[in-house]
Design an enzyme around this catalytic site. Structure first.
Site, mmCIF file in Angstrom:
data_model
loop_
_atom_site.group_PDB
_atom_site.id
_atom_site.type_symbol
_atom_site.label_atom_id
_atom_site.label_comp_id
_atom_site.label_asym_id
_atom_site.label_seq_id
_atom_site.Cartn_x
_atom_site.Cartn_y
_atom_site.Cartn_z
ATOM 1 N N GLY A 19 0.816 -1.210 0.000
ATOM 2 C CA GLY A 19 0.000 0.000 0.000
ATOM 3 C C GLY A 19 0.848 1.258 0.000
ATOM 4 O O GLY A 19 0.486 2.266 0.605
ATOM 5 N N SER A 23 1.739 2.153 -5.298
ATOM 6 C CA SER A 23 2.295 1.675 -6.565
ATOM 7 C C SER A 23 1.426 2.039 -7.776
ATOM 8 O O SER A 23 1.954 2.285 -8.849
ATOM 9 C CB SER A 23 2.579 0.171 -6.519
ATOM 10 N N ALA A 63 2.311 5.608 -8.600
ATOM 11 C CA ALA A 63 3.710 5.734 -9.039
ATOM 12 C C ALA A 63 3.896 5.166 -10.448
ATOM 13 O O ALA A 63 4.581 5.760 -11.276
ATOM 14 C CB ALA A 63 4.636 5.040 -8.044
ATOM 15 N N ASP A 120 -1.995 10.667 -3.806
ATOM 16 C CA ASP A 120 -0.847 9.786 -4.086
ATOM 17 C C ASP A 120 -0.162 10.184 -5.394
ATOM 18 O O ASP A 120 1.069 10.109 -5.525
ATOM 19 C CB ASP A 120 -1.283 8.305 -4.102
#
Ligand code: MEV
Length: 285
Positions: free
Chosen positions: A89, A92, A95, A136
């Site tokens: 978590g 990913s 990213a 994120d």
């Protein structure tokens, strides 16, 4: 151009998860672990993916489709990924999306500003996940520790020393989508109750920004523990996570909370120096 490579870092949510989905601010930090994406045009008729460490390729497919639509490209490509992030978590999906969009821009010699990179990557995540704040993606695009506004999507860098942060894996994978849904259902049933929790989380986020800038780790730790209690009230913690929080507190943490959607994944810890770490699965960040 032949082969191009780009990287993007993973993240840890420090304060403000869930509330940020409803437009409140959060604090997120990028970590020293990355996803690398390699892209090249292929002579084959369709795309080739070799994506170890990226279990769900829908983010890759969606990023590719959106990039092609926006920049009018159609060459079949070969995409290879390499990930340091594991399955804990650590962001990913965001990213890999950011690294791929950067690599595609390089491949076609397109200059993307950070804002444009954020926009296209966030659109990609929303296309797959339907509900997501974009925090994120912001961490992967901008790096460092940032205050992210869930409403305007604006980013403010937080200047500080490196956070004395540890991440401890709970041993269980969490589903972000189902935890977001759980909070939504609670909010539908008890809007006032949830709104009050969100407001309290927003207050903590703003105070934490100050405390981080002042390197006041005792205060940051206290605020973390308060944030965790509010997440417990939202129903996103688990017995395992609460147990870890308690044990880490006893082992000398200045503060601990679950990080991310809840239901599993990681707990983060503010530590004075080395914690008495026997028995914890500490992830190197
Ligand atoms: C998940 O890591 C954090 C949430 O706030 C979702 C999001 O902000 O997209 C629950």
């Amino acid at each position: 151009m032949s082969k191009v490579t780009s990287t993007a870092p993973g993240k840890l949510m420090v304060f403000g998860e869930h509330a940020v989905v409803y437009g409140y601010p959060c604090i997120v930090t990028s970590i020293n672990k990355y996803i690398t994406v390699e892209v090249e045009k292929t002579k084959l008729e369709s795309d080739i993916f070799h994506t170890p460490g990226v279990p769900d390729t829908s983010f890759i497919r969606n990023a590719l489709n959106l990039f092609r639509e926006k920049y009018n490209t159609e060459d079949p490509v070969s995409i290879t990924t390499q990930s340091d992030l594991g399955n804990y978590g650590l962001g990913s999906s965001a990213a890999v999306t950011v690294a791929l969009v950067k690599a595609l821009a390089k491949l076609y010699d397109i200059r993307l500003s950070k804002k444009e990179l954020f926009k296209l990557s966030y659109e990609t995540i929303l296309g797959v996940q339907k509900t997501a704040s974009g925090f994120d993606v912001a961490a992967s695009v901008f790096g460092g520790t940032i205050l992210f506004d869930g409403k305007s999507k604006k980013v403010k860098k937080i200047t500080s020393e490196k956070l004395p942060l540890l991440a401890v894996y709970s041993g269980k994978k969490a589903s972000t989508v189902s935890m977001i849904d759980r909070v939504k259902r609670l909010r539908d049933r008890k809007p006032r109750f949830v709104e009050e929790i969100f407001l309290e989380i927003a207050r903590i986020v703003n105070e934490a920004k100050q405390a981080i800038e002042n390197c006041d780790w005792k205060r940051v730790g206290k605020l973390m523990s308060q944030n965790h209690e509010l997440l417990v009230r939202l129903g996103v913690s688990t017995k395992k996570l609460d147990d870890l929080v308690m044990r880490l507190g006893k082992a000398g943490a200045l503060g601990t909370k679950l990080s991310g959607a809840g239901g599993g994944d990681c707990v983060i810890v503010i530590v004075p120096k080395e914690i008495n770490n026997t028995g914890f699965k500490i992830i190197d960040i």
